[in-house]
Each structure stands twice: as structure tokens, then as C-alpha cells.
Design a protein around this motif. Structure first.
Motif, PDB file in Angstrom:
ATOM      1  N   ILE A   1      -7.971  -1.394  -1.899  1.00  0.00           N
ATOM      2  CA  ILE A   1      -8.928  -2.234  -1.155  1.00  0.00           C
ATOM      3  C   ILE A   1      -9.659  -3.170  -2.105  1.00  0.00           C
ATOM      4  N   ILE A   2     -10.101  -2.643  -3.248  1.00  0.00           N
ATOM      5  CA  ILE A   2     -10.787  -3.482  -4.229  1.00  0.00           C
ATOM      6  C   ILE A   2      -9.859  -4.588  -4.725  1.00  0.00           C
ATOM      7  N   ASP A   3      -8.605  -4.254  -4.973  1.00  0.00           N
ATOM      8  CA  ASP A   3      -7.633  -5.248  -5.437  1.00  0.00           C
ATOM      9  C   ASP A   3      -7.412  -6.332  -4.393  1.00  0.00           C
TER      10      ASP A   3
ATOM     11  N   VAL B   1      -7.297   9.083  -2.039  1.00  0.00           N
ATOM     12  CA  VAL B   1      -8.596   8.402  -2.150  1.00  0.00           C
ATOM     13  C   VAL B   1      -8.557   7.357  -3.259  1.00  0.00           C
ATOM     14  N   TYR B   2      -7.957   7.714  -4.380  1.00  0.00           N
ATOM     15  CA  TYR B   2      -7.859   6.791  -5.516  1.00  0.00           C
ATOM     16  C   TYR B   2      -7.089   5.536  -5.131  1.00  0.00           C
TER      17      TYR B   2
ATOM     18  N   TYR C   1      -5.111  14.806  -2.198  1.00  0.00           N
ATOM     19  CA  TYR C   1      -6.325  14.181  -1.664  1.00  0.00           C
ATOM     20  C   TYR C   1      -6.923  13.183  -2.647  1.00  0.00           C
TER      21      TYR C   1
ATOM     22  N   THR D   1      -6.336   4.324  -2.151  1.00  0.00           N
ATOM     23  CA  THR D   1      -6.989   3.560  -1.082  1.00  0.00           C
ATOM     24  C   THR D   1      -8.156   2.751  -1.631  1.00  0.00           C
ATOM     25  N   THR D   2      -8.993   3.378  -2.439  1.00  0.00           N
ATOM     26  CA  THR D   2     -10.159   2.689  -2.982  1.00  0.00           C
ATOM     27  C   THR D   2      -9.752   1.509  -3.854  1.00  0.00           C
ATOM     28  N   PHE D   3      -8.879   1.742  -4.796  1.00  0.00           N
ATOM     29  CA  PHE D   3      -8.508   0.670  -5.708  1.00  0.00           C
ATOM     30  C   PHE D   3      -7.614  -0.373  -5.062  1.00  0.00           C
TER      31      PHE D   3
ATOM     32  N   TYR E   1       0.832  -1.203   0.000  1.00  0.00           N
ATOM     33  CA  TYR E   1       0.000   0.000   0.000  1.00  0.00           C
ATOM     34  C   TYR E   1       0.870   1.258   0.000  1.00  0.00           C
TER      35      TYR E   1
END
Length: 87
Positions: free
Chosen positions: A69-71, A62-63, A58, A65-67, A31
Motif C-alpha cells: 500500500i505504501i509503495d 501484514v508486512y 500472519y 499488505t502494509t508495504f 500484490y
């Protein structure tokens, strides 16, 4: 001039390189590598407009972190499917 699609493509290609070359299975370390890549892309984007540096940071956080987690979820589901198939 650097545009948003170019930054996006560079970020995605760099993330793919990190994943393919990275041998570590530590989630936090992976990460952080992706987050550093996003921050570098935000800095590149800020060359076009220095007023947008904070906003770019920012958005990149966000980008990533979101992707990320999805991965991680997708990888976990794939591992479980493999376990079900082998059992």
C-alpha cells in the motif's frame, strides 16, 4: 540456520526483482506475486521452528499488505508530481 534478518533480506531482494522484472501494471496481480514471495519466506522461516508457521504467515501478510500500500501511494504521488511538472 536461517535467521529473521536473512529472511527479510531475501524477501526484499525478491520483491525488488519482482518489481524490476514485472511488466504488468495490474495492481492485484502484482500484490499476489508479492504475497506469494512472502509466503515462501514464511515457509523458509518455519524450517527453524515449525511452531511459528501460522505466526509467520500472519506477519508476512501484514508486512506485504502494509508495504505494498505504501509503495502504491508513493508511485501515485510521483506520477502526480510528474504531471504537475510537465503541465
Amino acid at each position: 540456520m536461517v535467521t529473521v534478518p536473512v529472511i527479510f533480506v531475501v524477501g526484499v531482494l525478491t520483491s525488488m526483482a519482482i518489481e524490476s522484472l514485472g511488466k504488468s501494471n495490474h495492481v492485484i496481480f502484482s500484490y499476489v506475486k508479492h504475497l506469494m514471495c512472502a509466503i515462501l519466506c514464511a515457509i523458509l522461516f518455519s524450517f527453524t521452528s515449525s511452531d511459528l508457521l501460522i505466526t509467520a504467515f500472519y506477519v508476512s501478510i501484514v508486512y506485504v499488505t502494509t508495504f505494498f500500500i505504501i509503495d502504491c501511494i508513493i508511485k501515485n504521488v510521483e506520477k502526480r508530481k510528474e504531471q504537475v511538472i510537465t503541465n
